[in-house]
Design an enzyme around this catalytic site. Structure first.
Site, PDB file in Angstrom:
ATOM      1  N   VAL A   1     -20.377   2.217  -3.040  1.00 19.13           N
ATOM      2  CA  VAL A   1     -20.697   0.802  -2.795  1.00 19.13           C
ATOM      3  C   VAL A   1     -22.074   0.639  -2.165  1.00 19.13           C
ATOM      4  O   VAL A   1     -22.844  -0.243  -2.551  1.00 19.13           O
ATOM      5  CB  VAL A   1     -19.669   0.138  -1.854  1.00 19.13           C
ATOM      6  CG1 VAL A   1     -19.921  -1.353  -1.771  1.00 19.13           C
ATOM      7  CG2 VAL A   1     -18.267   0.384  -2.303  1.00 19.13           C
TER       8      VAL A   1
ATOM      9  N   GLY B   1     -24.625   4.552   4.980  1.00 20.10           N
ATOM     10  CA  GLY B   1     -23.747   5.058   3.923  1.00 20.10           C
ATOM     11  C   GLY B   1     -24.172   4.526   2.567  1.00 20.10           C
ATOM     12  O   GLY B   1     -24.011   3.336   2.284  1.00 20.10           O
TER      13      GLY B   1
ATOM     14  N   GLY C   1     -23.038   5.614  -0.543  1.00 18.76           N
ATOM     15  CA  GLY C   1     -22.135   6.220  -1.520  1.00 18.76           C
ATOM     16  C   GLY C   1     -21.962   5.249  -2.670  1.00 18.76           C
ATOM     17  O   GLY C   1     -22.912   4.573  -3.069  1.00 18.76           O
TER      18      GLY C   1
ATOM     19  N   LYS D   1       0.860  -1.181   0.000  1.00 19.06           N
ATOM     20  CA  LYS D   1       0.000   0.000   0.000  1.00 19.06           C
ATOM     21  C   LYS D   1       0.896   1.231   0.000  1.00 19.06           C
ATOM     22  O   LYS D   1       1.961   1.237   0.617  1.00 19.06           O
ATOM     23  CB  LYS D   1      -0.873  -0.015   1.262  1.00 19.06           C
ATOM     24  CG  LYS D   1      -2.095   0.841   1.175  1.00 19.06           C
ATOM     25  CD  LYS D   1      -3.322   0.079   0.762  1.00 19.06           C
ATOM     26  CE  LYS D   1      -4.526   1.004   0.709  1.00 19.06           C
ATOM     27  NZ  LYS D   1      -5.776   0.360   0.418  1.00 19.06           N
TER      28      LYS D   1
END
Ligand SMILES: NC(=O)c1ccc[n+]([C@@H]2O[C@H](COP(=O)([O-])OP(=O)(O)OC[C@H]3O[C@@H](n4cnc5c(N)ncnc54)[C@H](O)[C@@H]3O)[C@@H](O)[C@H]2O)c1
Length: 343
Positions: free
Chosen positions: A182, A178, A180, A81
């Site tokens: 996804v 949420g 958004g 990452k």
């Protein structure tokens, strides 16, 4: 803590500090475990890191998470990452990401990047000018959110099998925090499967869309947390299961898309103590990683969906083993990964 102590204690392979004085690039690439294949994970770009130590700790923590997510999903990838400490004030973003592309290339393919919080597909277009080790490109696999949502729906079907005796979401009462990228696709998947869905989001337009398009019911966050329902699906930020929300929950299971849903491990213990089944987030939300891994292998949307469909079997195995042992599902998932890495 010294960097070597951090690396050794966490089982990391490397931390790369990559810079370019011409563009002001300060990038950190954390490499956790590449036994199963090259590290694959997004690049987070933030101007808010208060120290280099904080940025390194973030890169390492996130890289470790990628090892676990890739291994459990059966992908030939390891954990990597990147974190970019964005310059303060004015800077040339295109040039910065071009120099990041050169930095990624200098790692010789040990790390493959993609977008994450604070980076976009536009940024990756600059990265790709100097490296082929980048995925999530506009004209290739595109937005991973639909595949992530599909994978979460499959995880929820496996959860329903264990908790309610049948892998069917018809009539299941699901609360989604949420809506958004996804979360909205998840509401669509749930609607198509006949579930009853309640949604909450700080963005009123998104809530209105979920109500209009998919027949969801809008509630405020406090009501959502207190609702008697079957499954709670955290799909906003991390830490949704915390001291404030956990005592309110009246659900049988938690299964959602957000990363790091448990604020701490203790919250996993407490959920179990209240008889609420927790589906490990990195197992349920692997669809996005599966999608970009498929891009690396040669993009084929059907193959990406077929692999995301297997999330059902992964969750089924995790929940069965948890039932047969004294371990919680998140502990079982971690063990399954550690067994794969040790094999
Ligand atoms: N996009 C993917 O494919 C993918 C893959 C794996 C994991 N995830 C994780 O899933 C989560 C959602 O990702 P996304 O891409 O949909 O992000 P997003 O930013 O599109 O959606 C997040 C939504 O949460 C809402 N939100 C933020 N704070 C809130 C609060 N306090 N209460 C209610 N709603 C709130 C936002 O308004 C937004 O609509 C993140 O944790 C992300 O790391 C995403």
């Amino acid at each position: 803590m010294s960097y070597f102590t951090q690396l050794l204690e966490g089982g990391y392979e490397a931390v790369h500090l990559l810079s370019d004085s011409r563009t002001g690039l300060r990038a950190i690439v954390g490499m956790h475990n590449t036994r199963l294949g090259p590290g694959l994970g997004g690049t987070r770009a933030l101007a808010t890191y208060t120290s280099e130590e904080e940025a390194v700790a973030d890169a390492l923590r996130l890289a470790r998470g990628m090892t676990y997510k890739a291994a459990l999903a059966g992908l030939p990838h390891g954990g990597g990452k990147a974190v970019i400490m964005l310059p303060r004030g004015n800077f040339d973003r295109a040039k910065l990401f071009e120099s990041f592309g050169r930095a990624v290339e200098s790692l010789g393919g040990r790390y493959i990047t993609t977008e994450d919080s604070g980076t976009s597909t536009d940024d990756m277009e600059h990265v790709r000018k100097h490296t082929k080790h980048v995925v999530g490109l506009k004209e290739r696999s595109g937005d991973p959110s639909p595949v992530t949502a599909y994978g979460v729906a499959r995880a929820m079907e496996a959860t329903a099998k264990h908790v309610f005796g049948r892998p069917d979401l018809k009539g299941l009462r699901v609360t989604v925090l949420g809506v958004g990228h996804v979360g909205m696709y998840l509401v669509k998947e749930l609607h198509e499967r006949g579930a009853k869905v309640w949604v909450s989001d700080i963005n009123a337009a998104s809530v209105a869309h979920a109500v209009k398009e998919y027949g969801a019911t809008a509630v405020d966050a406090d009501t959502l947390h207190r609702m008697e329902a079957d499954v709670f699906a955290p799909c906003a930020l991390g830490g949704a299961i915390n001291d404030a929300t956990l005592p309110l929950l009246k659900v049988k299971a938690v299964c959602g898309a957000a990363n790091n849903q448990l604020l701490t491990m203790r919250h996993g213990e407490q959920l179990a103590g209240r008889g609420i089944l927790y589906v490990p987030d990195y197992a349920a939300n692997a669809g996005g990683l599966i999608n970009v891994a498929q891009e690396w292998a040669g993009y084929d949307r059907e193959k990406a969906y077929a692999r995301a469909s297997n999330i059902f079997d992964t969750i089924d195995t995790v929940l069965r083993r948890a039932k047969e042992s004294s371990l919680r599902p998140e502990q079982v998932a971690d063990r399954m990964v550690e067994e794969k890495l040790a094999a």
